[in-house]
Design an enzyme around this catalytic site. Structure first.
Site, PDB file in Angstrom:
ATOM      1  N   TYR A 134       0.821  -1.224   0.000  1.00  0.00           N
ATOM      2  CA  TYR A 134       0.000   0.000   0.000  1.00  0.00           C
ATOM      3  C   TYR A 134       0.851   1.269   0.000  1.00  0.00           C
ATOM      4  O   TYR A 134       0.417   2.303  -0.507  1.00  0.00           O
ATOM      5  CB  TYR A 134      -0.999  -0.031   1.165  1.00  0.00           C
ATOM      6  CG  TYR A 134      -2.133  -0.995   0.875  1.00  0.00           C
ATOM      7  CD1 TYR A 134      -2.143  -2.269   1.419  1.00  0.00           C
ATOM      8  CD2 TYR A 134      -3.152  -0.644   0.001  1.00  0.00           C
ATOM      9  CE1 TYR A 134      -3.147  -3.172   1.104  1.00  0.00           C
ATOM     10  CE2 TYR A 134      -4.159  -1.534  -0.322  1.00  0.00           C
ATOM     11  CZ  TYR A 134      -4.155  -2.798   0.232  1.00  0.00           C
ATOM     12  OH  TYR A 134      -5.147  -3.699  -0.106  1.00  0.00           O
ATOM     13  N   GLN A 185     -15.313   2.756  -5.806  1.00  0.00           N
ATOM     14  CA  GLN A 185     -14.601   1.617  -5.213  1.00  0.00           C
ATOM     15  C   GLN A 185     -13.104   1.933  -5.150  1.00  0.00           C
ATOM     16  O   GLN A 185     -12.348   1.182  -4.556  1.00  0.00           O
ATOM     17  CB  GLN A 185     -14.830   0.365  -6.068  1.00  0.00           C
ATOM     18  CG  GLN A 185     -16.280  -0.055  -6.171  1.00  0.00           C
ATOM     19  CD  GLN A 185     -16.471  -1.138  -7.222  1.00  0.00           C
ATOM     20  OE1 GLN A 185     -16.311  -2.320  -6.955  1.00  0.00           O
ATOM     21  NE2 GLN A 185     -16.762  -0.724  -8.444  1.00  0.00           N
ATOM     22  N   HIS A 199     -14.554   1.667  -0.419  1.00  0.00           N
ATOM     23  CA  HIS A 199     -13.459   0.742  -0.102  1.00  0.00           C
ATOM     24  C   HIS A 199     -12.277   1.444   0.565  1.00  0.00           C
ATOM     25  O   HIS A 199     -11.174   0.898   0.622  1.00  0.00           O
ATOM     26  CB  HIS A 199     -12.965   0.036  -1.377  1.00  0.00           C
ATOM     27  CG  HIS A 199     -13.955  -0.929  -1.941  1.00  0.00           C
ATOM     28  ND1 HIS A 199     -13.861  -1.421  -3.223  1.00  0.00           N
ATOM     29  CD2 HIS A 199     -15.081  -1.475  -1.425  1.00  0.00           C
ATOM     30  CE1 HIS A 199     -14.873  -2.249  -3.450  1.00  0.00           C
ATOM     31  NE2 HIS A 199     -15.626  -2.301  -2.386  1.00  0.00           N
ATOM     32  N   CYS A 205       1.002   7.048  15.815  1.00  0.00           N
ATOM     33  CA  CYS A 205      -0.272   7.727  15.530  1.00  0.00           C
ATOM     34  C   CYS A 205      -0.189   9.157  16.037  1.00  0.00           C
ATOM     35  O   CYS A 205       0.167   9.372  17.213  1.00  0.00           O
ATOM     36  CB  CYS A 205      -1.413   6.989  16.233  1.00  0.00           C
ATOM     37  SG  CYS A 205      -2.945   7.923  16.310  1.00  0.00           S
ATOM     38  N   CYS A 240      -2.588   9.322  19.350  1.00  0.00           N
ATOM     39  CA  CYS A 240      -2.335   8.597  20.600  1.00  0.00           C
ATOM     40  C   CYS A 240      -0.898   8.101  20.742  1.00  0.00           C
ATOM     41  O   CYS A 240      -0.530   7.581  21.800  1.00  0.00           O
ATOM     42  CB  CYS A 240      -3.305   7.416  20.713  1.00  0.00           C
ATOM     43  SG  CYS A 240      -2.890   6.046  19.624  1.00  0.00           S
ATOM     44  N   LEU A 269     -14.944  -0.347 -20.812  1.00  0.00           N
ATOM     45  CA  LEU A 269     -14.092  -0.671 -21.965  1.00  0.00           C
ATOM     46  C   LEU A 269     -14.585  -1.937 -22.660  1.00  0.00           C
ATOM     47  O   LEU A 269     -14.543  -2.053 -23.880  1.00  0.00           O
ATOM     48  CB  LEU A 269     -12.649  -0.874 -21.489  1.00  0.00           C
ATOM     49  CG  LEU A 269     -11.544  -0.897 -22.545  1.00  0.00           C
ATOM     50  CD1 LEU A 269     -11.492   0.437 -23.288  1.00  0.00           C
ATOM     51  CD2 LEU A 269     -10.198  -1.199 -21.893  1.00  0.00           C
TER      52      LEU A 269
HETATM   53  N1  APR Z   1     -12.167   2.936 -19.570  1.00  0.00           N
HETATM   54  C1  APR Z   1     -13.284   2.272 -19.142  1.00  0.00           C
HETATM   55  N2  APR Z   1     -13.259   1.047 -18.542  1.00  0.00           N
HETATM   56  C2  APR Z   1     -12.049   0.481 -18.393  1.00  0.00           C
HETATM   57  C3  APR Z   1     -10.842   1.105 -18.830  1.00  0.00           C
HETATM   58  C4  APR Z   1     -10.946   2.385 -19.441  1.00  0.00           C
HETATM   59  N3  APR Z   1      -9.864   3.040 -19.870  1.00  0.00           N
HETATM   60  N4  APR Z   1      -9.793   0.260 -18.550  1.00  0.00           N
HETATM   61  C5  APR Z   1     -10.333  -0.841 -17.975  1.00  0.00           C
HETATM   62  N5  APR Z   1     -11.680  -0.710 -17.891  1.00  0.00           N
HETATM   63  C6  APR Z   1     -12.646  -1.662 -17.308  1.00  0.00           C
HETATM   64  C7  APR Z   1     -12.286  -3.119 -17.543  1.00  0.00           C
HETATM   65  O1  APR Z   1     -12.869  -3.574 -18.745  1.00  0.00           O
HETATM   66  C8  APR Z   1     -12.890  -3.804 -16.323  1.00  0.00           C
HETATM   67  O2  APR Z   1     -14.229  -4.200 -16.583  1.00  0.00           O
HETATM   68  O3  APR Z   1     -12.602  -1.480 -15.917  1.00  0.00           O
HETATM   69  C9  APR Z   1     -12.892  -2.708 -15.250  1.00  0.00           C
HETATM   70  C10 APR Z   1     -11.862  -2.903 -14.136  1.00  0.00           C
HETATM   71  O4  APR Z   1     -12.205  -4.060 -13.429  1.00  0.00           O
HETATM   72  P1  APR Z   1     -11.354  -4.547 -12.160  1.00  0.00           P
HETATM   73  O5  APR Z   1      -9.921  -4.542 -12.487  1.00  0.00           O
HETATM   74  O6  APR Z   1     -11.977  -5.815 -11.709  1.00  0.00           O
HETATM   75  O7  APR Z   1     -11.581  -3.383 -11.074  1.00  0.00           O
HETATM   76  P2  APR Z   1     -12.869  -3.051 -10.183  1.00  0.00           P
HETATM   77  O8  APR Z   1     -14.123  -3.497 -10.844  1.00  0.00           O
HETATM   78  O9  APR Z   1     -12.788  -1.658  -9.775  1.00  0.00           O
HETATM   79  O10 APR Z   1     -12.594  -3.998  -8.893  1.00  0.00           O
HETATM   80  C11 APR Z   1     -13.530  -3.968  -7.848  1.00  0.00           C
HETATM   81  O11 APR Z   1     -12.133  -5.364  -6.506  1.00  0.00           O
HETATM   82  O12 APR Z   1      -9.967  -5.848  -6.125  1.00  0.00           O
HETATM   83  C12 APR Z   1     -11.073  -5.284  -5.554  1.00  0.00           C
HETATM   84  O13 APR Z   1     -11.317  -3.610  -3.890  1.00  0.00           O
HETATM   85  C13 APR Z   1     -10.872  -3.826  -5.195  1.00  0.00           C
HETATM   86  O14 APR Z   1     -12.294  -1.932  -5.618  1.00  0.00           O
HETATM   87  C14 APR Z   1     -11.766  -3.098  -6.186  1.00  0.00           C
HETATM   88  C15 APR Z   1     -12.827  -4.129  -6.515  1.00  0.00           C
END
Ligand code: APR
Length: 235
Positions: A59, A94, A112, A139, A142, A205
């Protein structure tokens, strides 16, 4: 009958895809974060107990990447919508980056958690944080060396779910941007909104796991689709 007739309350869900064009990796793409790291090693409370250094290092790097990133036209367009939309609007993200806010949006809820926030598990205080946590800093409230990333890990309850459900129940329009629909409860918001009579639109996308639940899906990069959609909304 215009597209936005009867639309007053809007809920927008954003995911990693909206920040991809700002240089922040998504999770499940071929070059996604979960390709290099096992969720069980870096994104669960058990992982943090087992190997806090590995988790803090993961992180700390993400925090650095967030600080180096810049909002893209999709973030800018949603910030414009936030400024000009007279009805209710809630951007439920998220994402742990602060690109919505840096673009100027204020009606934003991080379900999140946030990369630029540290949470003290001794006194429960939260602090804006731009440095590292690997070196176990005290912290500021504290003095205990028990700061963890203020991130919702798998198995933990997302933040402000009551507020999200209340907004979904009042929504006339639900829009999902840049998310794969792989993670609940966020992946179930479209059904929630639709069950209360909202229209639903997906901007992504590629087709997501939840595409069939939407009234309309538009495919393409967020930096193009979102400004086009906001222009339509604001006319
Ligand atoms: N424009 C639009 N959509 C996009 C682009 C873009 N330039 N690039 C990627 N994507 C889309 C992909 O097609 C995919 O469907 O964004 C999505 C990303 O999906 P994930 O990688 O699964 O991310 P997310 O849905 O935010 O994950 C949800 O999972 O890992 C945990 O806590 C984490 O908040 C996260 C949650």
């Amino acid at each position: 009958m215009g597209r936005m007739d009867g639309i007053r309350n809007i809920v927008i869900l954003t995911g990693a895809g909206i920040s991809a064009e700002s240089g922040l990796r998504t999770f499940r793409a071929e070059d996604g974060l979960w390709e290099d790291h096992r969720v069980e090693d870096v994104a669960t409370p058990q992982a943090f107990r087992r190997d806090p250094e590995l988790v803090q290092r993961f992180y700390d790097l993400r925090r650095e990447n967030v600080l180096a990133a810049l909002p893209n036209p999709a973030h800018d367009a949603l910030a414009r919508l936030d400024r000009e939309w007279r009805g209710d609007l809630l951007i439920v993200t998220q994402n742990i980056d602060d690109l919505h806010e840096r673009a100027g949006a204020s009606r934003v809820l991080h379900m999140h958690g946030e990369a630029l926030s540290a949470w003290c598990t001794a006194c429960d205080a939260r602090h804006r944080w731009t440095g590292t946590l690997l070196d176990r800093p005290p912290c500021p409230a504290c003095g205990a060396a028990q700061l963890r990333p203020d991130i919702v890990w798998f198995g933990e309850m997302p933040y402000q779910m009551d507020r999200i459900f209340a907004a979904l129940a009042r929504a006339d329009l639900f829009v999902s941007i840049g998310t794969s629909g792989a993670v609940y409860p966020a992946a179930g918001f479209v059904q929630q909104a639709a069950s209360h009579g909202a229209r639903t639109l997906e901007l992504n996308l590629e087709r997501s796991l939840g595409s069939s639940a939407f009234d309309e899906t538009r495919l393409g990069p967020a930096s193009e689709l979102v400004p086009q959609w906001v222009d339509e909304v604001l006319g």
